[in-house]
Design a protein around this motif. Structure first.
Motif, mmCIF file in Angstrom:
data_model
loop_
_atom_site.group_PDB
_atom_site.id
_atom_site.type_symbol
_atom_site.label_atom_id
_atom_site.label_comp_id
_atom_site.label_asym_id
_atom_site.label_seq_id
_atom_site.Cartn_x
_atom_site.Cartn_y
_atom_site.Cartn_z
ATOM 1 N N PRO A 1 -1.163 8.336 2.331
ATOM 2 C CA PRO A 1 -0.260 7.928 3.416
ATOM 3 C C PRO A 1 -1.003 7.425 4.651
ATOM 4 N N ASP A 2 -2.145 8.038 4.971
ATOM 5 C CA ASP A 2 -2.892 7.607 6.153
ATOM 6 C C ASP A 2 -3.448 6.202 5.976
ATOM 7 N N ALA A 3 -3.930 5.892 4.766
ATOM 8 C CA ALA A 3 -4.466 4.556 4.512
ATOM 9 C C ALA A 3 -3.360 3.507 4.574
ATOM 10 N N VAL A 4 -2.200 3.859 4.041
ATOM 11 C CA VAL A 4 -1.069 2.920 4.076
ATOM 12 C C VAL A 4 -0.617 2.683 5.513
ATOM 13 N N LEU A 5 -0.494 3.751 6.282
ATOM 14 C CA LEU A 5 -0.061 3.615 7.674
ATOM 15 C C LEU A 5 -1.078 2.817 8.481
ATOM 16 N N ALA A 6 -2.362 3.054 8.254
ATOM 17 C CA ALA A 6 -3.391 2.320 8.991
ATOM 18 C C ALA A 6 -3.320 0.835 8.695
ATOM 19 N N CYS A 7 -3.130 0.489 7.434
ATOM 20 C CA CYS A 7 -3.036 -0.922 7.054
ATOM 21 C C CYS A 7 -1.815 -1.569 7.690
ATOM 22 N N CYS A 8 -0.673 -0.903 7.626
ATOM 23 C CA CYS A 8 0.555 -1.472 8.194
ATOM 24 C C CYS A 8 0.477 -1.536 9.715
ATOM 25 N N THR A 9 -0.203 -0.581 10.324
ATOM 26 C CA THR A 9 -0.388 -0.608 11.776
ATOM 27 C C THR A 9 -1.188 -1.839 12.184
ATOM 28 N N ARG A 10 -2.229 -2.161 11.419
ATOM 29 C CA ARG A 10 -3.017 -3.363 11.718
ATOM 30 C C ARG A 10 -2.171 -4.622 11.561
ATOM 31 N N LEU A 11 -1.350 -4.671 10.525
ATOM 32 C CA LEU A 11 -0.477 -5.829 10.333
ATOM 33 C C LEU A 11 0.506 -5.954 11.497
ATOM 34 N N ALA A 12 1.070 -4.833 11.917
ATOM 35 C CA ALA A 12 2.050 -4.849 13.010
ATOM 36 C C ALA A 12 1.419 -5.273 14.324
ATOM 37 N N ALA A 13 0.149 -4.906 14.517
ATOM 38 C CA ALA A 13 -0.521 -5.215 15.783
ATOM 39 C C ALA A 13 -1.039 -6.636 15.847
ATOM 40 N N GLY A 14 -1.062 -7.329 14.727
ATOM 41 C CA GLY A 14 -1.562 -8.698 14.699
ATOM 42 C C GLY A 14 -0.603 -9.670 15.368
ATOM 43 N N GLN A 15 -1.048 -10.874 15.508
ATOM 44 C CA GLN A 15 -0.250 -11.903 16.181
ATOM 45 C C GLN A 15 1.078 -12.146 15.482
ATOM 46 N N ALA A 16 1.068 -12.107 14.150
ATOM 47 C CA ALA A 16 2.293 -12.390 13.398
ATOM 48 C C ALA A 16 3.279 -11.230 13.455
#
Length: 438
Positions: free
Chosen positions: A79-94
């Motif tokens: 779960p931590d790896a999934v959340l970290a990946c999605c957090t990076r996607l959410a924080a990106g420009q898109a």
């Protein structure tokens, strides 16, 4: 990492071809390997979003490479790896518009990750409870929802005692699973003894994930099988289910809508909605399996996800409701699609594996696609793969969805088209004497 080797900025601004498309990301935590898994990605793209597949093993998804779907390789069970990946996607420009999964095993994790990021989501804890078949059965029974008599077992002697108490025949199944994997009718003590030992000896599921040493022993319920497809608190379709010969429960086809008297269809739908409420569900799609007994509907299990088995394709063809797109819209907080006109009736028929072997060729797909009423054809295997008889959904080598003026015509068209498909198999090489033997 991209499915086709395309590069990414850290924020993921490039797609698989290295271009800069517009629109936010839509993350899929694992996926069905065939059928609607591919359709989910296509629906996200149609809505102007960029699908990205979060997976441990990109090789499970040939369609991702074919369709240029972006991929992030990670431990999808962490779960931590999934959340970290999605957090990076959410924080990106898109940004990140939504998170979903079409896989039974990851719906709870997808919901919890979405909720943690403030994105639309079902109750992840309720979904997780539902995924444990023992807990699900107990919650339904406590709420007065009709379910088979059941007992959980962690050892073979416990399973045999449970079966004796319930009375044979019984059904044995893993407490978590999907696609009829490990589900078997046991008609006497000897079969119960053998199958309980088989199930409790399995350390992993078909995806390689660890499984609990716990199985469910339940009464075998007689009566025709159906599923009720719901979205939120609304019944979308009651579907007739066809299965192969006992003692297994491999689905061989579906009819949409089920050719039933209105009173029976209404009873099945009402029971499914009552089950969802008892489980704390009712957000998004659910697939509830039932049998219609002489005394009324009995819930076999509730799946807190969209149906597999190409049922959503058949629902869209018959009724005009696009459940795949509706799931994407709900998960991204966007308006649901307006239903289109449907053909009235549709059927799904599968081509089952008759034996094991290496796939050397697949022919007849264009002929099946051109057959009367056919709206979808999909191969569930590919040249070079090995076919094994598993008595689960993995035995289905191809499927056809066809429409008709009534249920009988749709079913006949789908069956006729499925027979046009040929999966050429080469016998597995026999081990040389003294090599590979016991």
């Amino acid at each position: 990492m991209s499915a086709t080797g395309g590069r990414h900025d850290e924020d993921g601004h490039h797609d698989a071809a290295g271009h800069r498309p517009g629109g936010p990301w839509f993350a899929f935590l694992e996926s069905n390997t065939t059928g609607t898994g591919r359709e989910f990605c296509a629906a996200a793209r149609t809505r102007g979003m960029r699908p990205v597949l979060l997976t441990r093993d990109p090789g499970r998804y040939p369609y991702a490479a074919e369709d240029g779907i972006d991929i992030r390789v990670l431990d999808s069970g962490d779960p931590d790896a999934v959340l970290a990946c999605c957090t990076r996607l959410a924080a990106g420009q898109a940004g990140l518009a939504g998170i979903a999964s079409s896989s039974e095993y990851f719906v709870a994790a997808a919901a919890r990750t979405a909720a943690a990021l403030g994105l639309p989501a079902a109750d992840g804890d309720a979904v997780a409870r539902c995924r444990d078949k023992e807990r699900q059965r107990a919650l339904l029974a406590d709420a007065g929802v009709p379910v088979p008599a059941f007992t959980a077992a962690t050892t073979v002697p416990e399973a045999v005692r449970a079966a004796d108490g319930i009375g044979h025949p019984v059904v044995l199944k893993p407490v978590s699973g999907s696609g009829s994997v490990g589900v078997r009718l046991c008609r006497d003590r000897a079969e119960t003894l053998a199958w309980a030992g088989e199930l409790l000896g399995r350390g992993t599921d078909e995806r390689g994930n660890p499984v609990a040493a716990r199985i469910l022993v339940e009464a075998a319920v007689t009566g025709p099988e159906f599923s009720v497809e719901t979205f939120d608190d609304r019944v979308v379709a009651v579907v007739a289910k066809h299965t192969g010969a006992p003692p297994y429960f491999v689905e061989t086809g579906h009819d949409v809508p089920a050719p039933l008297p209105r009173a029976d269809a209404d009873a099945l739908g009402a029971t499914a909605l009552t089950a969802l409420a008892a489980l704390g569900l009712g957000w998004g799609a659910a697939h509830t399996e039932l049998r219609l007994t002489a005394t009324g509907p009995v819930v076999i299990e509730v799946n807190p996800r969209l149906a597999g088995g190409m049922i959503p394709v058949a629902v869209r063809a018959a009724l005009g409701t696009d459940l795949v797109d509706t799931v994407i819209a709900k998960s991204a907080g966007r308006p649901a699609p307006v239903p289109a006109a449907g053909a009235g009736h549709a059927a799904v028929r599968f081509l089952p594996a008759g034996r094991e072997g290496h796939v050397t060729g697949i022919t007849g797909l264009p002929d099946a696609e051109a057959a009367p009423g056919v709206v979808a054809v999909a191969a569930g295997t590919a040249k070079g793969r090995t076919v094994r008889i598993t008595h689960s959904f993995q035995d289905r080598l191809a499927c056809v969805v066809a429409t008709g003026a009534d249920a009988a015509e749709a079913a006949q068209r789908a069956a006729d088209a499925a027979r046009l498909i040929r999966i050429e198999l080469e016998e597995p090489a026999a081990p040389e004497e003294g090599v590979g033997g016991r």
